[in-house]
Design an enzyme around this catalytic site. Sequence first.
Site, PDB file in Angstrom:
ATOM      1  N   ASP A   7      19.549  28.715  44.145  1.00  0.00           N
ATOM      2  CA  ASP A   7      19.065  27.509  44.803  1.00  0.00           C
ATOM      3  C   ASP A   7      18.500  27.861  46.176  1.00  0.00           C
ATOM      4  OD1 ASP A   7      21.796  28.076  45.560  1.00  0.00           O
ATOM      5  OD2 ASP A   7      21.873  26.131  46.549  1.00  0.00           O
ATOM      6  N   ASP A  48      16.076  34.539  50.937  1.00  0.00           N
ATOM      7  CA  ASP A  48      17.370  33.883  50.717  1.00  0.00           C
ATOM      8  C   ASP A  48      17.343  33.123  49.403  1.00  0.00           C
ATOM      9  OD1 ASP A  48      19.912  32.923  51.189  1.00  0.00           O
ATOM     10  OD2 ASP A  48      19.287  31.421  52.657  1.00  0.00           O
ATOM     11  N   GLU A  94      24.691  26.993  46.394  1.00  0.00           N
ATOM     12  CA  GLU A  94      25.186  27.600  47.640  1.00  0.00           C
ATOM     13  C   GLU A  94      24.628  26.893  48.864  1.00  0.00           C
ATOM     14  OE1 GLU A  94      25.568  30.337  51.081  1.00  0.00           O
ATOM     15  OE2 GLU A  94      23.731  29.490  50.206  1.00  0.00           O
ATOM     16  N   HIS A 107      15.088  30.091  55.545  1.00  0.00           N
ATOM     17  CA  HIS A 107      15.078  28.653  55.839  1.00  0.00           C
ATOM     18  C   HIS A 107      13.900  28.236  56.715  1.00  0.00           C
ATOM     19  CE1 HIS A 107      19.634  27.856  54.903  1.00  0.00           C
ATOM     20  NE2 HIS A 107      19.093  28.742  54.081  1.00  0.00           N
TER      21      HIS A 107
END
EC number: 3.5.1.18
Length: 383
Positions: free
Chosen positions: A76, A105, A135, A349
């Site tokens: 995810d 990530d 996660e 992110h």
Amino acid sequence: MSISIDPVDLACRLIACPSVTPATGAVFDVLEEALAGIGFAVHRFIAGDAPDGPVENLFAIRGSGAPHFAYAGHLDVVPPGAGWAGDPFTPQIRGDLLYGRGAVDMKGSIAAFVAAAARHADHPGTISLIITGDEEGPAVHGTVVLIEHMQAAGQIPDLCLVGEPTSVNRLGDMIKIGRRGSVNMWITVAGTQGHVAYPHLADNPIPALVRILSRIEAITLDEGTDWFQASNIEITDVEVGNPATNVIPAAAKARLSIRFNDLHSGEALAARIRAICEEESPRAALEAKISGEAFFTPPGAFSDMISAAITKHTGITPELSTTGGTSDARFLSKLCPVVEFGLLNATMHKLDEAVAVQDIAVLTDIFADIIEAALKRSKSILV
């Protein structure tokens, strides 16, 4: 015999599957196909309902017996947001970088581990992959459920490598041998609403909340340890929500976040704050949610094994660290020793998340050496 898998190609195919948390479906299809092609038995299952689910999880295993070496990660990703130079779910190689949400990530890391495992088709012991789609979200239907699945099947690893992006300035410059714990708290002080001209007919909750927060702000939890930075308490929100100038409010609220080292537990910290609340106001209430306890894997054979592989392929010696936020290693550490190591975290992110193509190749080489070293060791000297 070994089978060749191109880790960059696999990373691209994973990135091309939009998998904003909680993830299910196509991205797991891609991973399952790759793992089944190199001899893994793949188990997939859905857990949880809305709003935190459904979540897909995958446990893949190859080989049998000890030692059992596991890799853990997540498929995810966080929402991409607006402003990307291209489609965040259309992987693009521009120059030396692979762009796409999840490149760092942590789809790039997962691809590297699968490619590394492909090089060791015949091996002693057991290799497994613990992969969740939960996660980046609440993490209630992901790794926790996978652990229950593994325990029920009697498949408990001896060591676990979590492939989170731990590198800072250069691939391999930092690995994580622990993480601080995290607990969030919500304080509510009830009062009695009334007119400010008649305070004897009301009960103002704000002074009590101010006293509580003043005492909390004065706390020094510790000065840190040899391996952990000092624990810290942060007041993250204060709310009264009173638009009127002549009304004493009915309630006052505050929120805290505590990041703590292994000198503390979440329950003990909640009990300490709850006692302060009760001492300052009999109408105060505390709700606490422990995101995870602190964990620590002391330096030893496992971290040395990872460091040696990093040094061989990069020429640098990684720093052993416990800094940063939490990860699913907080759950896995209850099963076995856990170390985290992966790609550079500079763009995770962020808009235009990207990984150096060469770093994926080098990470694959490092993971291949770690797998070989881990599976050559007897269970009695794993840590």
